[in-house]
Scaffold this motif. Structure first.
Motif, PDB file in Angstrom:
ATOM      1  N   THR A   8      36.660  85.858  92.691  1.00  0.00           N
ATOM      2  CA  THR A   8      35.571  85.012  93.167  1.00  0.00           C
ATOM      3  C   THR A   8      34.406  85.075  92.195  1.00  0.00           C
ATOM      4  O   THR A   8      33.823  86.145  91.996  1.00  0.00           O
ATOM      5  N   PRO A   9      34.059  83.944  91.581  1.00  0.00           N
ATOM      6  CA  PRO A   9      32.887  83.914  90.723  1.00  0.00           C
ATOM      7  C   PRO A   9      31.624  84.043  91.588  1.00  0.00           C
ATOM      8  O   PRO A   9      31.531  83.416  92.631  1.00  0.00           O
ATOM      9  N   VAL A  16      33.877  76.813  94.130  1.00  0.00           N
ATOM     10  CA  VAL A  16      34.420  77.637  93.050  1.00  0.00           C
ATOM     11  C   VAL A  16      35.855  77.228  92.693  1.00  0.00           C
ATOM     12  O   VAL A  16      36.545  77.949  91.984  1.00  0.00           O
ATOM     13  N   GLY A  17      36.282  76.082  93.170  1.00  0.00           N
ATOM     14  CA  GLY A  17      37.665  75.642  92.967  1.00  0.00           C
ATOM     15  C   GLY A  17      38.079  75.581  91.509  1.00  0.00           C
ATOM     16  O   GLY A  17      39.191  75.968  91.159  1.00  0.00           O
ATOM     17  N   LYS A  18      37.221  75.103  90.637  1.00  0.00           N
ATOM     18  CA  LYS A  18      37.568  74.988  89.218  1.00  0.00           C
ATOM     19  C   LYS A  18      37.799  76.363  88.609  1.00  0.00           C
ATOM     20  O   LYS A  18      38.769  76.579  87.875  1.00  0.00           O
ATOM     21  N   ALA A  19      36.941  77.313  88.931  1.00  0.00           N
ATOM     22  CA  ALA A  19      37.086  78.669  88.394  1.00  0.00           C
ATOM     23  C   ALA A  19      38.365  79.312  88.916  1.00  0.00           C
ATOM     24  O   ALA A  19      39.105  79.955  88.163  1.00  0.00           O
ATOM     25  N   VAL A  20      38.627  79.135  90.199  1.00  0.00           N
ATOM     26  CA  VAL A  20      39.843  79.698  90.786  1.00  0.00           C
ATOM     27  C   VAL A  20      41.081  79.029  90.184  1.00  0.00           C
ATOM     28  O   VAL A  20      42.061  79.694  89.852  1.00  0.00           O
ATOM     29  N   LYS A  55      43.790  90.687  84.384  1.00  0.00           N
ATOM     30  CA  LYS A  55      42.623  90.741  83.483  1.00  0.00           C
ATOM     31  C   LYS A  55      42.323  89.367  82.896  1.00  0.00           C
ATOM     32  O   LYS A  55      41.174  88.917  82.873  1.00  0.00           O
ATOM     33  N   ARG A  56      43.359  88.689  82.423  1.00  0.00           N
ATOM     34  CA  ARG A  56      43.142  87.369  81.823  1.00  0.00           C
ATOM     35  C   ARG A  56      42.697  86.336  82.862  1.00  0.00           C
ATOM     36  O   ARG A  56      41.896  85.449  82.558  1.00  0.00           O
ATOM     37  N   ALA A  60      39.249  84.207  82.828  1.00  0.00           N
ATOM     38  CA  ALA A  60      39.210  82.748  82.985  1.00  0.00           C
ATOM     39  C   ALA A  60      38.156  82.353  84.017  1.00  0.00           C
ATOM     40  O   ALA A  60      37.386  81.401  83.798  1.00  0.00           O
ATOM     41  N   ALA A  61      38.090  83.071  85.119  1.00  0.00           N
ATOM     42  CA  ALA A  61      37.082  82.782  86.148  1.00  0.00           C
ATOM     43  C   ALA A  61      35.690  83.107  85.639  1.00  0.00           C
ATOM     44  O   ALA A  61      34.711  82.425  85.966  1.00  0.00           O
TER      45      ALA A  61
END
Length: 99
Positions: A8-9, A16-20, A55-56, A60-61
């Motif tokens: 969760t950003p 936050v859909g794009k980050a997820v 981790k990756r 990305a988030a």
């Protein structure tokens, strides 16, 4: 091992859909068995593989917010493969036996 995790950003606002989606994309592109539902993404593989993917996914988030919260639950069961599918299959069989 199977790891269920959520990313969760923090500070990125309510949506936050794009980050997820970016985090889940990392998992799906890893080639490891995985499943995403409304609360968690599960990924299965060897310790180093799975932790690298987590981790990756976090990284990305993190491109969407400086701060990221991670919830992680791990099932470490040496020698078990296809645990994500076989565990669900066992429960479904037991449920069907009750009917």
């Amino acid at each position: 091992m199977i790891v269920a995790f959520s990313v969760t950003p923090i500070g990125a606002g309510r949506h936050v859909g794009k980050a997820v989606a970016d985090a889940v994309r990392v998992v799906r592109e890893s080639g490891l068995p995985n499943r995403t539902d409304a609360m968690f993404t599960s990924v299965e593989g060897e310790w180093d593989q799975v932790m690298d993917v987590v981790k990756r996914a976090v990284e990305a988030a993190q491109r969407h917010a400086e701060r990221v919260s991670v919830v992680l639950k791990a099932d470490i069961n040496e020698g078990v493969t296809d645990g994500m599918t076989s565990k669900v299959r066992t429960v479904e069989r037991l449920l069907a036996d009750e009917e």
